[in-house]
Design a protein around this motif. Structure first.
Motif, PDB file in Angstrom:
ATOM      1  N   MET A  70      12.169  49.489  38.308  1.00 15.66           N
ATOM      2  CA  MET A  70      12.886  49.615  39.561  1.00 15.66           C
ATOM      3  C   MET A  70      11.887  49.698  40.726  1.00 15.66           C
ATOM      4  SD  MET A  70      16.124  49.803  39.308  1.00 15.66           S
ATOM      5  CE  MET A  70      17.459  50.074  38.231  1.00 15.66           C
ATOM      6  N   LEU A  71      12.205  49.006  41.768  1.00 16.08           N
ATOM      7  CA  LEU A  71      11.370  49.004  42.961  1.00 16.08           C
ATOM      8  C   LEU A  71      12.195  49.435  44.157  1.00 16.08           C
ATOM      9  CD1 LEU A  71       9.540  45.599  42.459  1.00 16.08           C
ATOM     10  CD2 LEU A  71       8.630  47.881  42.021  1.00 16.08           C
ATOM     11  N   TRP A  72      11.507  50.032  45.120  1.00 12.11           N
ATOM     12  CA  TRP A  72      12.162  50.417  46.367  1.00 12.11           C
ATOM     13  C   TRP A  72      12.785  49.175  46.989  1.00 12.11           C
ATOM     14  CZ3 TRP A  72      13.159  55.028  48.480  1.00 12.11           C
ATOM     15  CH2 TRP A  72      13.593  55.054  49.808  1.00 12.11           C
ATOM     16  N   ASN A  73      14.037  49.302  47.467  1.00 18.25           N
ATOM     17  CA  ASN A  73      14.699  48.133  48.044  1.00 18.25           C
ATOM     18  C   ASN A  73      15.663  48.553  49.143  1.00 18.25           C
ATOM     19  OD1 ASN A  73      17.677  48.096  46.937  1.00 18.25           O
ATOM     20  ND2 ASN A  73      16.380  48.718  45.215  1.00 18.25           N
ATOM     21  N   TRP A  74      16.015  47.567  49.963  1.00 21.87           N
ATOM     22  CA  TRP A  74      16.984  47.754  51.036  1.00 21.87           C
ATOM     23  C   TRP A  74      18.151  46.785  50.850  1.00 21.87           C
ATOM     24  CZ3 TRP A  74      16.494  51.880  54.089  1.00 21.87           C
ATOM     25  CH2 TRP A  74      15.233  52.476  54.186  1.00 21.87           C
ATOM     26  N   ASN A  75      18.433  46.408  49.610  1.00 24.86           N
ATOM     27  CA  ASN A  75      19.489  45.439  49.319  1.00 24.86           C
ATOM     28  C   ASN A  75      20.855  46.039  49.615  1.00 24.86           C
ATOM     29  OD1 ASN A  75      17.416  43.857  48.338  1.00 24.86           O
ATOM     30  ND2 ASN A  75      17.771  44.447  46.216  1.00 24.86           N
ATOM     31  N   THR A  76      21.737  45.208  50.139  1.00 26.23           N
ATOM     32  CA  THR A  76      23.117  45.642  50.384  1.00 26.23           C
ATOM     33  C   THR A  76      24.074  44.774  49.574  1.00 26.23           C
ATOM     34  OG1 THR A  76      23.224  44.266  52.366  1.00 26.23           O
ATOM     35  CG2 THR A  76      22.658  46.578  52.672  1.00 26.23           C
ATOM     36  N   ILE A  77      24.229  43.514  49.943  1.00 30.76           N
ATOM     37  CA  ILE A  77      25.141  42.616  49.238  1.00 30.76           C
ATOM     38  C   ILE A  77      24.547  42.268  47.874  1.00 30.76           C
ATOM     39  CG2 ILE A  77      26.403  40.417  49.354  1.00 30.76           C
ATOM     40  CD1 ILE A  77      27.138  42.457  51.549  1.00 30.76           C
ATOM     41  N   ASP A  78      25.400  42.272  46.858  1.00 35.37           N
ATOM     42  CA  ASP A  78      25.074  41.963  45.466  1.00 35.37           C
ATOM     43  C   ASP A  78      24.253  43.062  44.787  1.00 35.37           C
ATOM     44  OD1 ASP A  78      25.774  40.179  43.469  1.00 35.37           O
ATOM     45  OD2 ASP A  78      23.786  39.250  43.476  1.00 35.37           O
ATOM     46  N   SER A  79      24.218  44.239  45.377  1.00 34.45           N
ATOM     47  CA  SER A  79      23.614  45.387  44.689  1.00 34.45           C
ATOM     48  C   SER A  79      24.594  45.885  43.642  1.00 34.45           C
ATOM     49  CB  SER A  79      23.335  46.525  45.675  1.00 34.45           C
ATOM     50  OG  SER A  79      22.373  46.142  46.605  1.00 34.45           O
ATOM     51  N   CYS A  80      24.060  46.471  42.602  1.00 35.60           N
ATOM     52  CA  CYS A  80      24.910  46.979  41.531  1.00 35.60           C
ATOM     53  C   CYS A  80      24.474  48.417  41.231  1.00 35.60           C
ATOM     54  CB  CYS A  80      24.742  46.102  40.285  1.00 35.60           C
ATOM     55  SG  CYS A  80      25.851  46.522  38.959  1.00 35.60           S
ATOM     56  N   PHE A  81      25.444  49.341  41.166  1.00 35.88           N
ATOM     57  CA  PHE A  81      25.144  50.751  40.917  1.00 35.88           C
ATOM     58  C   PHE A  81      25.933  51.253  39.712  1.00 35.88           C
ATOM     59  CE2 PHE A  81      24.582  50.118  45.492  1.00 35.88           C
ATOM     60  CZ  PHE A  81      23.268  50.507  45.636  1.00 35.88           C
ATOM     61  N   ILE A  82      25.293  51.984  38.862  1.00 34.17           N
ATOM     62  CA  ILE A  82      25.857  52.673  37.704  1.00 34.17           C
ATOM     63  C   ILE A  82      26.451  51.718  36.659  1.00 34.17           C
ATOM     64  CG2 ILE A  82      27.409  54.504  36.892  1.00 34.17           C
ATOM     65  CD1 ILE A  82      25.178  55.588  38.679  1.00 34.17           C
ATOM     66  N   SER A  83      27.357  50.813  37.044  1.00 38.43           N
ATOM     67  CA  SER A  83      27.967  49.899  36.065  1.00 38.43           C
ATOM     68  C   SER A  83      28.231  48.533  36.711  1.00 38.43           C
ATOM     69  CB  SER A  83      29.277  50.495  35.544  1.00 38.43           C
ATOM     70  OG  SER A  83      30.267  50.438  36.536  1.00 38.43           O
ATOM     71  N   ASP A  84      28.633  47.560  35.884  1.00 39.56           N
ATOM     72  CA  ASP A  84      28.911  46.210  36.393  1.00 39.56           C
ATOM     73  C   ASP A  84      30.052  46.207  37.400  1.00 39.56           C
ATOM     74  OD1 ASP A  84      27.466  46.070  34.080  1.00 39.56           O
ATOM     75  OD2 ASP A  84      28.668  44.530  33.118  1.00 39.56           O
ATOM     76  N   THR A  85      30.974  47.138  37.242  1.00 41.80           N
ATOM     77  CA  THR A  85      32.146  47.153  38.118  1.00 41.80           C
ATOM     78  C   THR A  85      31.828  47.652  39.522  1.00 41.80           C
ATOM     79  OG1 THR A  85      32.757  49.327  37.275  1.00 41.80           O
ATOM     80  CG2 THR A  85      33.745  47.423  36.191  1.00 41.80           C
ATOM     81  N   TRP A  86      30.691  48.318  39.681  1.00 41.15           N
ATOM     82  CA  TRP A  86      30.301  48.795  41.013  1.00 41.15           C
ATOM     83  C   TRP A  86      29.291  47.817  41.613  1.00 41.15           C
ATOM     84  CZ3 TRP A  86      28.492  54.499  42.174  1.00 41.15           C
ATOM     85  CH2 TRP A  86      28.456  54.690  43.555  1.00 41.15           C
ATOM     86  N   ARG A  87      29.698  46.602  41.776  1.00 43.74           N
ATOM     87  CA  ARG A  87      28.855  45.565  42.387  1.00 43.74           C
ATOM     88  C   ARG A  87      29.322  45.374  43.825  1.00 43.74           C
ATOM     89  NH1 ARG A  87      25.255  42.059  40.843  1.00 43.74           N
ATOM     90  NH2 ARG A  87      25.589  42.423  38.635  1.00 43.74           N
ATOM     91  N   ILE A  88      28.384  45.440  44.758  1.00 44.32           N
ATOM     92  CA  ILE A  88      28.682  45.325  46.181  1.00 44.32           C
ATOM     93  C   ILE A  88      28.876  43.844  46.536  1.00 44.32           C
ATOM     94  CG2 ILE A  88      27.870  45.852  48.509  1.00 44.32           C
ATOM     95  CD1 ILE A  88      28.351  48.325  46.674  1.00 44.32           C
ATOM     96  N   ARG A  89      30.048  43.513  47.044  1.00 49.09           N
ATOM     97  CA  ARG A  89      30.362  42.122  47.365  1.00 49.09           C
ATOM     98  C   ARG A  89      30.515  41.872  48.875  1.00 49.09           C
ATOM     99  NH1 ARG A  89      30.304  40.284  42.508  1.00 49.09           N
ATOM    100  NH2 ARG A  89      31.545  41.120  40.823  1.00 49.09           N
ATOM    101  N   SER A  90      30.564  42.952  49.660  1.00 43.86           N
ATOM    102  CA  SER A  90      30.714  42.779  51.117  1.00 43.86           C
ATOM    103  C   SER A  90      30.066  43.953  51.832  1.00 43.86           C
ATOM    104  CB  SER A  90      32.190  42.697  51.492  1.00 43.86           C
ATOM    105  OG  SER A  90      32.826  43.934  51.274  1.00 43.86           O
ATOM    106  N   ASN A  91      29.880  43.788  53.139  1.00 44.09           N
ATOM    107  CA  ASN A  91      29.313  44.876  53.942  1.00 44.09           C
ATOM    108  C   ASN A  91      30.253  46.085  53.948  1.00 44.09           C
ATOM    109  OD1 ASN A  91      26.929  43.600  54.648  1.00 44.09           O
ATOM    110  ND2 ASN A  91      27.830  42.606  56.427  1.00 44.09           N
ATOM    111  N   GLY A  92      31.551  45.810  53.992  1.00 43.65           N
ATOM    112  CA  GLY A  92      32.525  46.899  53.975  1.00 43.65           C
ATOM    113  C   GLY A  92      32.466  47.694  52.678  1.00 43.65           C
ATOM    114  N   MET A  93      32.275  46.985  51.569  1.00 43.33           N
ATOM    115  CA  MET A  93      32.167  47.661  50.279  1.00 43.33           C
ATOM    116  C   MET A  93      30.892  48.514  50.228  1.00 43.33           C
ATOM    117  SD  MET A  93      32.607  45.801  46.657  1.00 43.33           S
ATOM    118  CE  MET A  93      32.831  46.712  45.161  1.00 43.33           C
TER     119      MET A  93
END
Length: 171
Positions: free
Chosen positions: A1-24
Motif C-alpha cells: 500500500m502506498l500513500w494516495n489521494w485517489n477518489t474515483i475508483d477507490s475501493c475500501f474494505i470490500s468490493d462493494t465499497w467501490r467509489i464510482r462518483s464524487n458524491g459517493m
C-alpha cells in the motif's frame, strides 16, 4: 500500500465499497467522520456507565460507613477505650464496586463495540488514502470536542480523561 489521494475508483474494505462518483466519495468521507464520532461516543458511554454503576452502589456503601461511624460514636464514656492491640469491629473497607453478571455483560458489550469500531477505523486508515485519514482526524477532533468535554478534577490529575486513555504515553 502506498500513500494516495485517489477518489474515483477507490475501493475500501470490500468490493462493494467501490467509489464510482464524487458524491459517493463525499458520502464515504462523511461516513468515516461519523464512524470516528461513534467511537468517541462509545468511549464516553463506557466511562458514563461505570460512573453510573458506582453512583448506584454509593448509597449502600455510604450507609455501611455511616452505621459504622454511628456505632463508634454511640459508645458510652463508661466503656473502656480500646487499646492499641484491639481493633473496632466495623464493616470491611471496600475499595470499589464489582458489577453483577448483567452489568458486566453490558460493560463487555460496550467494550466489544468500541473494539470493533476502532479496528474498522484502523482498516480504513491502512488504505493510506489522504482524504480518508484526514476525515479520521476530523472525526477524532470533533468526537473529542463533543464527548470528552467533562469536568476536570484539580486535586487528582489521574481523573482526567486524557491520562486514562491508552494512547497517552508515559503519563
Amino acid at each position: 500500500m502506498l500513500w494516495n489521494w485517489n477518489t474515483i475508483d477507490s475501493c475500501f474494505i470490500s468490493d462493494t465499497w467501490r467509489i464510482r462518483s464524487n458524491g459517493m466519495f463525499a458520502g464515504s468521507c462523511i461516513g468515516v467522520v461519523l464512524l470516528v464520532l461513534l467511537l468517541e461516543f462509545l468511549r464516553r458511554a463506557v466511562k458514563e456507565y461505570d460512573r453510573f454503576l458506582v453512583r448506584k452502589n454509593m448509597p449502600a456503601e455510604s450507609a455501611v460507613a455511616a452505621n459504622a461511624a454511628c456505632d463508634t460514636a454511640s459508645k458510652s464514656p463508661s466503656q473502656p477505650a480500646s487499646t492499641s492491640s484491639e481493633t473496632p469491629i466495623t464493616a470491611p473497607a471496600r475499595s470499589g464496586y464489582r458489577p453483577n453478571v448483567f452489568e458486566q455483560a453490558i460493560r463487555a458489550l460496550l467494550h466489544m463495540l468500541q473494539f470493533a469500531v476502532a479496528y474498522f477505523i484502523m482498516l480504513l486508515a491502512m488504505y493510506y488514502n489522504g482524504y480518508i485519514i484526514i476525515c479520521i482526524f476530523i472525526g477524532a477532533y470533533l468526537g473529542s470536542f463533543i464527548f470528552q468535554w467533562e469536568t476536570l478534577a484539580a486535586q487528582d490529575r489521574r481523573q482526567t480523561s486524557a491520562s486514562s486513555e491508552a494512547t497517552v504515553c508515559c503519563g
